[in-house]
Design a protein around this motif. Structure first.
Motif, PDB file in Angstrom:
ATOM      1  N   LYS A  32       0.830  -1.201   0.000  1.00  5.84           N
ATOM      2  CA  LYS A  32       0.000   0.000   0.000  1.00  5.84           C
ATOM      3  C   LYS A  32       0.868   1.255   0.000  1.00  5.84           C
ATOM      4  O   LYS A  32       1.891   1.324   0.687  1.00  5.84           O
ATOM      5  N   ARG A  33       0.413   2.240  -0.756  1.00  4.67           N
ATOM      6  CA  ARG A  33       1.090   3.543  -0.804  1.00  4.67           C
ATOM      7  C   ARG A  33       0.010   4.604  -0.943  1.00  4.67           C
ATOM      8  O   ARG A  33      -0.809   4.539  -1.858  1.00  4.67           O
ATOM      9  N   ALA A  34       0.006   5.559  -0.020  1.00  3.61           N
ATOM     10  CA  ALA A  34      -1.048   6.562  -0.033  1.00  3.61           C
ATOM     11  C   ALA A  34      -0.569   7.852   0.623  1.00  3.61           C
ATOM     12  O   ALA A  34       0.402   7.862   1.383  1.00  3.61           O
ATOM     13  N   VAL A  35      -1.277   8.930   0.307  1.00  2.33           N
ATOM     14  CA  VAL A  35      -1.076  10.224   0.951  1.00  2.33           C
ATOM     15  C   VAL A  35      -2.339  10.531   1.735  1.00  2.33           C
ATOM     16  O   VAL A  35      -3.448  10.409   1.207  1.00  2.33           O
ATOM     17  N   GLY A  36      -2.175  10.916   2.991  1.00  5.21           N
ATOM     18  CA  GLY A  36      -3.303  11.286   3.831  1.00  5.21           C
ATOM     19  C   GLY A  36      -3.252  12.757   4.189  1.00  5.21           C
ATOM     20  O   GLY A  36      -2.173  13.337   4.323  1.00  5.21           O
ATOM     21  N   PHE A  37      -4.429  13.339   4.320  1.00  5.49           N
ATOM     22  CA  PHE A  37      -4.562  14.732   4.737  1.00  5.49           C
ATOM     23  C   PHE A  37      -5.414  14.758   5.994  1.00  5.49           C
ATOM     24  O   PHE A  37      -6.466  14.125   6.027  1.00  5.49           O
ATOM     25  N   LYS A  38      -4.972  15.481   7.009  1.00  4.82           N
ATOM     26  CA  LYS A  38      -5.772  15.655   8.217  1.00  4.82           C
ATOM     27  C   LYS A  38      -5.841  17.145   8.518  1.00  4.82           C
ATOM     28  O   LYS A  38      -4.831  17.850   8.481  1.00  4.82           O
ATOM     29  N   LEU A  39      -7.054  17.593   8.808  1.00  2.00           N
ATOM     30  CA  LEU A  39      -7.298  19.002   9.108  1.00  2.00           C
ATOM     31  C   LEU A  39      -7.556  19.155  10.600  1.00  2.00           C
ATOM     32  O   LEU A  39      -8.405  18.457  11.161  1.00  2.00           O
ATOM     33  N   SER A  40      -6.833  20.080  11.238  1.00  4.00           N
ATOM     34  CA  SER A  40      -7.049  20.365  12.648  1.00  4.00           C
ATOM     35  C   SER A  40      -8.404  21.025  12.842  1.00  4.00           C
ATOM     36  O   SER A  40      -8.895  21.736  11.961  1.00  4.00           O
ATOM     37  N   GLN A  41      -8.969  20.797  14.009  1.00  5.06           N
ATOM     38  CA  GLN A  41     -10.246  21.432  14.332  1.00  5.06           C
ATOM     39  C   GLN A  41     -10.093  22.945  14.259  1.00  5.06           C
ATOM     40  O   GLN A  41      -9.104  23.500  14.743  1.00  5.06           O
ATOM     41  N   GLY A  42     -11.034  23.595  13.609  1.00  6.66           N
ATOM     42  CA  GLY A  42     -11.027  25.056  13.525  1.00  6.66           C
ATOM     43  C   GLY A  42     -10.446  25.603  12.243  1.00  6.66           C
ATOM     44  O   GLY A  42     -10.494  26.807  12.010  1.00  6.66           O
ATOM     45  N   MET A  43      -9.865  24.758  11.404  1.00 11.58           N
ATOM     46  CA  MET A  43      -9.315  25.258  10.137  1.00 11.58           C
ATOM     47  C   MET A  43     -10.262  24.940   8.993  1.00 11.58           C
ATOM     48  O   MET A  43     -11.007  23.968   9.035  1.00 11.58           O
ATOM     49  N   ASP A  44     -10.247  25.788   7.983  1.00 13.29           N
ATOM     50  CA  ASP A  44     -11.025  25.546   6.774  1.00 13.29           C
ATOM     51  C   ASP A  44     -10.258  24.603   5.855  1.00 13.29           C
ATOM     52  O   ASP A  44      -9.036  24.503   5.929  1.00 13.29           O
ATOM     53  N   VAL A  45     -10.988  23.946   4.963  1.00 12.74           N
ATOM     54  CA  VAL A  45     -10.339  23.096   3.964  1.00 12.74           C
ATOM     55  C   VAL A  45      -9.535  24.010   3.044  1.00 12.74           C
ATOM     56  O   VAL A  45     -10.071  24.982   2.509  1.00 12.74           O
ATOM     57  N   PRO A  46      -8.237  23.752   2.870  1.00  3.07           N
ATOM     58  CA  PRO A  46      -7.424  24.596   1.984  1.00  3.07           C
ATOM     59  C   PRO A  46      -7.966  24.564   0.554  1.00  3.07           C
ATOM     60  O   PRO A  46      -8.430  23.520   0.082  1.00  3.07           O
ATOM     61  N   ASP A  47      -7.892  25.697  -0.122  1.00  2.00           N
ATOM     62  CA  ASP A  47      -8.383  25.800  -1.499  1.00  2.00           C
ATOM     63  C   ASP A  47      -7.762  24.739  -2.404  1.00  2.00           C
ATOM     64  O   ASP A  47      -8.438  24.188  -3.267  1.00  2.00           O
TER      65      ASP A  47
END
Length: 154
Positions: free
Chosen positions: A109-124
């Motif tokens: 398996k090979r993957a990229v994960g994104f996690k957003l901290s509470q309080g931040m908007d999804v980056p454009d």
């Protein structure tokens, strides 16, 4: 100099400049707890400026796989091997954490994960390509995450 992330006494050391520093520190501690419990690995981070090769590797994968360029300033990085995977993390000032899970064996398996901290908007740069699922964390509050599978060789 590497800093071992303490998931019992969460600290904002290294991420103080983030507008969501407490949540980002909690997210980082959540990852540290996961690797300690699953692989008995001590999760240590260092300033991005001290390990440019880690940032370059993650940036290259994002660019070549999906044409993504993260606009936020990288604060900290880490890179290690655990459970047959080469792992790399970049923690950004915006509250975004990007991780690369790269199986060492061919066909792993090979993957990229994104996690957003509470309080931040999804980056454009991510909003048009990804939907984010929510999960609760005692250390980080609510984390939103998404991922994509890596197709190339890095």
């Amino acid at each position: 100099m590497p800093y071992a992330v303490d998931f019992k006494d969460v600290s904002t050391i290294g991420v103080e400049s983030s507008p969501v520093a407490e949540a980002l520190a909690g997210l980082r501690a959540n990852e540290a707890r996961y690797y300690k419990n699953k692989y008995d690995h001590e999760f240590a981070v260092q300033p991005a400026s001290e390990a440019p090769e880690v940032l370059d590797w993650v940036t290259r994968i994002l660019s070549e796989e999906r044409g993504i360029a993260i606009s936020a300033r990288p604060l900290e990085v880490t890179s290690f091997e655990a459970g047959g995977f080469r792992m790399a993390y970049v923690f950004y000032e915006s509250g975004l954490a990007v991780n690369v899970m790269y199986g060492i064996e061919d066909g792993a398996k090979r993957a990229v994960g994104f996690k957003l901290s509470q309080g931040m908007d999804v980056p454009d740069e991510l909003a048009s390509q990804f939907k984010f699922a929510r999960q609760k964390s005692k250390l980080a509050g609510e984390i939103r995450g998404s991922f994509f599978v890596i197709k190339g060789e890095y």
